[in-house]
Scaffold this motif. Structure first.
Motif, PDB file in Angstrom:
ATOM      1  N   TYR A   1     -28.485  31.338  -5.450  1.00  0.00           N
ATOM      2  CA  TYR A   1     -27.838  32.097  -4.400  1.00  0.00           C
ATOM      3  C   TYR A   1     -28.293  33.560  -4.310  1.00  0.00           C
ATOM      4  N   LYS A   2     -28.573  34.177  -5.417  1.00  0.00           N
ATOM      5  CA  LYS A   2     -28.891  35.604  -5.393  1.00  0.00           C
ATOM      6  C   LYS A   2     -30.391  35.875  -5.299  1.00  0.00           C
TER       7      LYS A   2
ATOM      8  N   LEU B   1     -18.299  28.413  -4.120  1.00  0.00           N
ATOM      9  CA  LEU B   1     -19.676  27.939  -3.980  1.00  0.00           C
ATOM     10  C   LEU B   1     -20.030  27.673  -2.522  1.00  0.00           C
ATOM     11  N   ASP B   2     -19.075  27.165  -1.747  1.00  0.00           N
ATOM     12  CA  ASP B   2     -19.339  26.930  -0.327  1.00  0.00           C
ATOM     13  C   ASP B   2     -19.547  28.248   0.406  1.00  0.00           C
ATOM     14  N   ALA B   3     -18.746  29.255   0.051  1.00  0.00           N
ATOM     15  CA  ALA B   3     -18.927  30.565   0.678  1.00  0.00           C
ATOM     16  C   ALA B   3     -20.271  31.172   0.287  1.00  0.00           C
ATOM     17  N   ALA B   4     -20.655  31.015  -0.970  1.00  0.00           N
ATOM     18  CA  ALA B   4     -21.962  31.531  -1.399  1.00  0.00           C
ATOM     19  C   ALA B   4     -23.097  30.800  -0.692  1.00  0.00           C
ATOM     20  N   SER B   5     -22.934  29.480  -0.517  1.00  0.00           N
ATOM     21  CA  SER B   5     -23.950  28.712   0.202  1.00  0.00           C
ATOM     22  C   SER B   5     -24.065  29.174   1.645  1.00  0.00           C
TER      23      SER B   5
ATOM     24  N   LEU C   1     -10.470  23.958  -7.041  1.00  0.00           N
ATOM     25  CA  LEU C   1     -10.560  24.201  -5.603  1.00  0.00           C
ATOM     26  C   LEU C   1     -11.174  25.567  -5.319  1.00  0.00           C
ATOM     27  N   GLY C   2     -10.786  26.566  -6.089  1.00  0.00           N
ATOM     28  CA  GLY C   2     -11.377  27.888  -5.913  1.00  0.00           C
ATOM     29  C   GLY C   2     -12.868  27.891  -6.191  1.00  0.00           C
TER      30      GLY C   2
ATOM     31  N   ARG D   1     -28.327  23.822  -2.394  1.00  0.00           N
ATOM     32  CA  ARG D   1     -27.056  24.548  -2.350  1.00  0.00           C
ATOM     33  C   ARG D   1     -25.977  23.722  -1.651  1.00  0.00           C
ATOM     34  N   TRP D   2     -26.357  23.015  -0.614  1.00  0.00           N
ATOM     35  CA  TRP D   2     -25.399  22.146   0.076  1.00  0.00           C
ATOM     36  C   TRP D   2     -24.890  21.052  -0.854  1.00  0.00           C
ATOM     37  N   GLN D   3     -25.795  20.464  -1.634  1.00  0.00           N
ATOM     38  CA  GLN D   3     -25.384  19.429  -2.588  1.00  0.00           C
ATOM     39  C   GLN D   3     -24.454  20.002  -3.657  1.00  0.00           C
TER      40      GLN D   3
END
Length: 252
Positions: A121-122, A216-220, A210-211, A140-142
């Motif tokens: 991500y970074k 991870l979804d937000a980072a993706s 859940l967090g 990242r999607w996976q």
């Protein structure tokens, strides 16, 4: 000659008076039966002494009974609770820990998260070829999909633990109501606190999973936006344009 008869008469009268006084004096209270002397006064004193002795013995018996009751109550207070729900609670907590340990692609480890997050991500190389950028986005999607799957597993485990928690609470409430001593009541209360701790652990695990998925979804999404800008820039950058080439439609 008349004086001596008078003296003799006075002496006889004095002797008679003395005998009369002796006869009127109270005789000692005792009687003799068959050679045994019976003294009523001594008998009464003996009866009173025996009554006092019996009362003392009764008091000692009551003291011993009170001490025995106290010892029985102390034994009840020291008796352990026959019911224990610690083993099933520990098993439920271990199951939740196993579900957390089965996290895919991005483990719950600070060092691993730092390394993997930086790689995916970074530290994205936006100058890489198009194919490499697409593969990174797919990875990242996976990771996001796997994180949501992990969250669902942890939540399902927490829901499965509700039945065991209900049984544990019922057992402990029944045991506390029939507790025979202070120790049993205290142990029942402590185990109820342990049940609440187990429920809190499941709640923390569910919220954490859940967090993690949402993070991870937000980072993706953030990485995808950066990659999309780069791909748009490449698309809009002037190049050599379209070059016509000859195409053979049919073979001879």
């Amino acid at each position: 000659m008349k004086i001596r008869p008078i003296r003799n008469a006075l002496a006889a009268g004095a002797a008679i008076l003395s005998l009369s006084v002796t006869a009127l004096a109270p005789a000692p209270a005792y009687a003799q039966f068959g050679g045994i002397v019976y003294d009523p006064t001594n008998y009464v004193q003996n009866v009173l002494t025996a009554a006092r002795t019996l009362e003392q013995i009764n008091n000692q018996i009551r003291q011993i009974q009170n001490q025995a009751t106290s010892l029985i109550n102390e034994a009840r207070n020291l008796a352990s609770l026959p019911t224990s729900v610690l083993a099933p609670l520990q098993q439920q907590i271990q199951q939740t820990q196993q579900l957390l340990g089965q996290a895919q692609r991005m483990a719950y480890n600070v060092q691993q998260i730092q390394t993997q997050f930086a790689q995916q991500y970074k530290s994205i190389d936006l100058s890489a070829p198009q194919r490499t950028l697409v593969e990174g986005a797919e990875s990242r999607w996976q990771t996001s999909v796997a994180a949501f799957e992990d969250a669902l597993k942890v939540q399902a485990g927490a829901v499965a633990n509700i039945a065991g928690t209900r049984n544990a609470v019922n057992d402990l409430v029944t045991a506390s109501q029939s507790a025979t001593g202070a120790l049993q009541a205290a142990q029942a209360g402590n185990q109820l606190l342990a049940v609440q701790s187990q429920q809190l652990a499941d709640l923390i695990a569910s919220v954490t999973a859940l967090g993690r998925a949402q993070t991870l979804d937000a980072a993706s999404s953030a990485a995808a936006k950066a990659q999309a800008r780069e791909q748009l820039r490449r698309f809009l950058t002037p190049g050599r344009g379209y070059v016509a080439t000859s195409v053979q439609m049919f073979r001879n």
